[in-house]
Design a protein around this motif. Structure first.
Motif, mmCIF file in Angstrom:
data_model
loop_
_atom_site.group_PDB
_atom_site.id
_atom_site.type_symbol
_atom_site.label_atom_id
_atom_site.label_comp_id
_atom_site.label_asym_id
_atom_site.label_seq_id
_atom_site.Cartn_x
_atom_site.Cartn_y
_atom_site.Cartn_z
ATOM 1 N N LEU A 78 3.386 -7.762 -7.008
ATOM 2 C CA LEU A 78 4.333 -6.922 -6.287
ATOM 3 C C LEU A 78 5.697 -7.049 -6.955
ATOM 4 C CD1 LEU A 78 3.323 -7.874 -2.630
ATOM 5 C CD2 LEU A 78 2.421 -6.035 -4.062
ATOM 6 N N LYS A 79 6.425 -5.933 -7.017
ATOM 7 C CA LYS A 79 7.722 -5.950 -7.688
ATOM 8 C C LYS A 79 8.884 -5.623 -6.760
ATOM 9 C CE LYS A 79 5.940 -4.911 -12.246
ATOM 10 N NZ LYS A 79 6.120 -4.162 -13.460
ATOM 11 N N LEU A 80 8.615 -4.897 -5.682
ATOM 12 C CA LEU A 80 9.679 -4.446 -4.795
ATOM 13 C C LEU A 80 9.470 -4.947 -3.378
ATOM 14 C CD1 LEU A 80 9.794 -0.690 -5.916
ATOM 15 C CD2 LEU A 80 11.238 -2.554 -6.742
ATOM 16 N N VAL A 81 10.567 -5.160 -2.659
ATOM 17 C CA VAL A 81 10.498 -5.590 -1.262
ATOM 18 C C VAL A 81 9.697 -4.571 -0.449
ATOM 19 C CG1 VAL A 81 11.861 -6.030 0.820
ATOM 20 C CG2 VAL A 81 12.643 -6.905 -1.392
ATOM 21 N N ARG A 82 9.820 -3.296 -0.773
ATOM 22 C CA ARG A 82 9.087 -2.245 -0.054
ATOM 23 C C ARG A 82 7.571 -2.446 -0.182
ATOM 24 N NH1 ARG A 82 10.374 4.216 -0.493
ATOM 25 N NH2 ARG A 82 8.800 4.912 0.998
ATOM 26 N N GLN A 83 7.115 -2.934 -1.329
ATOM 27 C CA GLN A 83 5.692 -3.214 -1.498
ATOM 28 C C GLN A 83 5.259 -4.384 -0.609
ATOM 29 O OE1 GLN A 83 5.932 -3.475 -5.937
ATOM 30 N NE2 GLN A 83 4.029 -2.304 -5.812
ATOM 31 N N TYR A 84 6.114 -5.402 -0.511
ATOM 32 C CA TYR A 84 5.818 -6.535 0.359
ATOM 33 C C TYR A 84 5.716 -6.066 1.812
ATOM 34 C CZ TYR A 84 6.729 -10.247 -3.102
ATOM 35 O OH TYR A 84 6.673 -11.098 -4.174
ATOM 36 N N LYS A 85 6.655 -5.219 2.242
ATOM 37 C CA LYS A 85 6.705 -4.794 3.640
ATOM 38 C C LYS A 85 5.444 -4.073 4.070
ATOM 39 C CE LYS A 85 11.668 -4.796 4.240
ATOM 40 N NZ LYS A 85 12.878 -4.062 4.536
ATOM 41 N N LYS A 86 4.834 -3.323 3.178
ATOM 42 C CA LYS A 86 3.624 -2.601 3.580
ATOM 43 C C LYS A 86 2.412 -3.535 3.713
ATOM 44 C CE LYS A 86 1.464 -0.780 -0.566
ATOM 45 N NZ LYS A 86 1.074 0.411 -1.255
ATOM 46 N N LEU A 87 2.541 -4.767 3.240
ATOM 47 C CA LEU A 87 1.433 -5.722 3.320
ATOM 48 C C LEU A 87 1.592 -6.753 4.441
ATOM 49 C CD1 LEU A 87 0.710 -6.398 -0.457
ATOM 50 C CD2 LEU A 87 -0.563 -4.955 1.131
ATOM 51 N N VAL A 88 2.601 -6.591 5.306
ATOM 52 C CA VAL A 88 2.774 -7.536 6.418
ATOM 53 C C VAL A 88 1.506 -7.526 7.268
ATOM 54 C CG1 VAL A 88 4.051 -7.986 8.549
ATOM 55 C CG2 VAL A 88 5.289 -7.428 6.454
ATOM 56 N N GLY A 89 0.999 -8.726 7.547
ATOM 57 C CA GLY A 89 -0.235 -8.877 8.311
ATOM 58 C C GLY A 89 -1.484 -8.937 7.445
ATOM 59 N N GLU A 90 -1.332 -8.733 6.156
ATOM 60 C CA GLU A 90 -2.463 -8.727 5.222
ATOM 61 C C GLU A 90 -2.529 -10.041 4.440
ATOM 62 O OE1 GLU A 90 -4.628 -6.212 5.131
ATOM 63 O OE2 GLU A 90 -3.467 -5.056 6.575
ATOM 64 N N SER A 91 -3.660 -10.261 3.789
ATOM 65 C CA SER A 91 -3.831 -11.446 2.949
ATOM 66 C C SER A 91 -3.174 -11.237 1.591
ATOM 67 C CB SER A 91 -5.318 -11.732 2.732
ATOM 68 O OG SER A 91 -5.935 -12.089 3.941
ATOM 69 N N VAL A 92 -2.464 -12.248 1.139
ATOM 70 C CA VAL A 92 -1.817 -12.213 -0.170
ATOM 71 C C VAL A 92 -2.078 -13.519 -0.898
ATOM 72 C CG1 VAL A 92 0.025 -10.584 0.454
ATOM 73 C CG2 VAL A 92 0.387 -13.036 0.775
ATOM 74 N N ASP A 107 3.435 -12.827 6.847
ATOM 75 C CA ASP A 107 3.892 -12.663 8.227
ATOM 76 C C ASP A 107 5.191 -11.890 8.349
ATOM 77 O OD1 ASP A 107 1.718 -14.125 9.255
ATOM 78 O OD2 ASP A 107 2.768 -16.018 8.951
ATOM 79 N N ASP A 108 6.119 -12.105 7.418
ATOM 80 C CA ASP A 108 7.430 -11.463 7.532
ATOM 81 C C ASP A 108 8.038 -11.271 6.147
ATOM 82 O OD1 ASP A 108 9.624 -10.376 8.956
ATOM 83 O OD2 ASP A 108 10.708 -12.276 8.820
ATOM 84 N N VAL A 109 8.850 -10.236 6.025
ATOM 85 C CA VAL A 109 9.507 -9.921 4.757
ATOM 86 C C VAL A 109 10.962 -9.560 5.047
ATOM 87 C CG1 VAL A 109 9.554 -8.342 2.797
ATOM 88 C CG2 VAL A 109 7.365 -9.023 3.781
ATOM 89 N N THR A 110 11.876 -10.185 4.299
ATOM 90 C CA THR A 110 13.288 -9.814 4.348
ATOM 91 C C THR A 110 13.719 -9.502 2.928
ATOM 92 O OG1 THR A 110 14.154 -12.050 3.988
ATOM 93 C CG2 THR A 110 13.677 -11.412 6.290
ATOM 94 N N ASP A 111 14.957 -9.138 2.763
ATOM 95 C CA ASP A 111 15.472 -8.862 1.418
ATOM 96 C C ASP A 111 15.614 -10.133 0.589
ATOM 97 O OD1 ASP A 111 15.550 -6.152 1.904
ATOM 98 O OD2 ASP A 111 17.679 -6.130 2.443
ATOM 99 N N GLU A 112 15.599 -11.306 1.250
ATOM 100 C CA GLU A 112 15.802 -12.570 0.547
ATOM 101 C C GLU A 112 14.538 -13.408 0.400
ATOM 102 O OE1 GLU A 112 17.780 -11.891 3.447
ATOM 103 O OE2 GLU A 112 19.182 -10.850 2.137
ATOM 104 N N ALA A 113 13.565 -13.244 1.311
ATOM 105 C CA ALA A 113 12.426 -14.166 1.325
ATOM 106 C C ALA A 113 11.223 -13.555 2.032
ATOM 107 C CB ALA A 113 12.829 -15.456 2.035
ATOM 108 N N ILE A 114 10.085 -14.266 1.891
ATOM 109 C CA ILE A 114 8.886 -13.901 2.640
ATOM 110 C C ILE A 114 8.440 -15.109 3.453
ATOM 111 C CG2 ILE A 114 8.120 -12.196 0.949
ATOM 112 C CD1 ILE A 114 5.970 -14.256 0.034
ATOM 113 N N THR A 115 7.768 -14.845 4.561
ATOM 114 C CA THR A 115 7.180 -15.902 5.369
ATOM 115 C C THR A 115 5.679 -15.692 5.365
ATOM 116 O OG1 THR A 115 9.140 -16.011 6.773
ATOM 117 C CG2 THR A 115 7.118 -17.002 7.647
ATOM 118 N N ILE A 116 4.960 -16.761 5.011
ATOM 119 C CA ILE A 116 3.507 -16.693 4.969
ATOM 120 C C ILE A 116 2.927 -17.805 5.837
ATOM 121 C CG2 ILE A 116 3.344 -15.602 2.698
ATOM 122 C CD1 ILE A 116 2.842 -18.370 1.477
#
Length: 154
Positions: A78-92, A107-116
């Motif tokens: 993934l390269k963009l935050v927008r790509q991360y956001k569409k995968l919230v709730g999915e396996s990565v 679980d969560d995506v912000t402009d600075e970090a992700i929560t898994i």
């Protein structure tokens, strides 16, 4: 060919859709690779339509170029935050810069970090063996080498 001109044409063509440019490269010999993604899906028809729009905007007789328009592939980082956001709730699958690879739920995506969250063996007081517990961690994008969508083929 100028990348700014190209992206202007692309963005105008994609206006009003849920599609966006993930990556665009132009080599010195005018080989153009344009990678798209979408909040839903990218069809082959969309790629062909965008190819035609670029062909109409830039005369191949004036500027000789080779163009590839494709969707972001499953299994690609993934390269963009927008790509991360569409995968919230999915396996990565996340590879940290420290070399640790984690299979988790995004679980969560912000402009600075992700929560898994993922199952982790931890020491529990009064137990001899480690017990599996669901843990949640937040990682800055600076700590991540890459993240990919994980598909379980079972």
């Amino acid at each position: 060919m100028d990348i700014k001109e190209l992206l202007t044409v692309v963005e105008k063509t994609l206006e009003g859709t849920d599609m966006f440019v993930v990556d665009c490269t132009i080599t010195p010999d005018n080989t153009i690779d344009l990678i798209l993604d979408s909040d839903t899906s990218v069809s082959i028809d969309t790629c062909a339509m965008l190819n035609r729009a670029i062909g109409e905007a830039f005369d191949r007789d004036v500027e000789d170029y080779s163009l590839t328009v494709a969707s972001a592939g499953i299994g690609e980082p993934l390269k963009l935050v927008r790509q991360y956001k569409k995968l919230v709730g999915e396996s990565v699958e996340v590879l940290l810069k420290s070399g640790i690879k984690i299979l988790a739920t995004l679980d969560d995506v912000t402009d600075e970090a992700i929560t898994i969250s993922y199952d982790e063996a931890v020491v529990v007081e009064g137990k001899k063996k480690k017990q599996m517990q669901r843990t949640s961690h937040t990682y800055s994008y600076d700590d991540i080498k890459w993240t990919k969508e994980y598909l379980d083929y079972k």
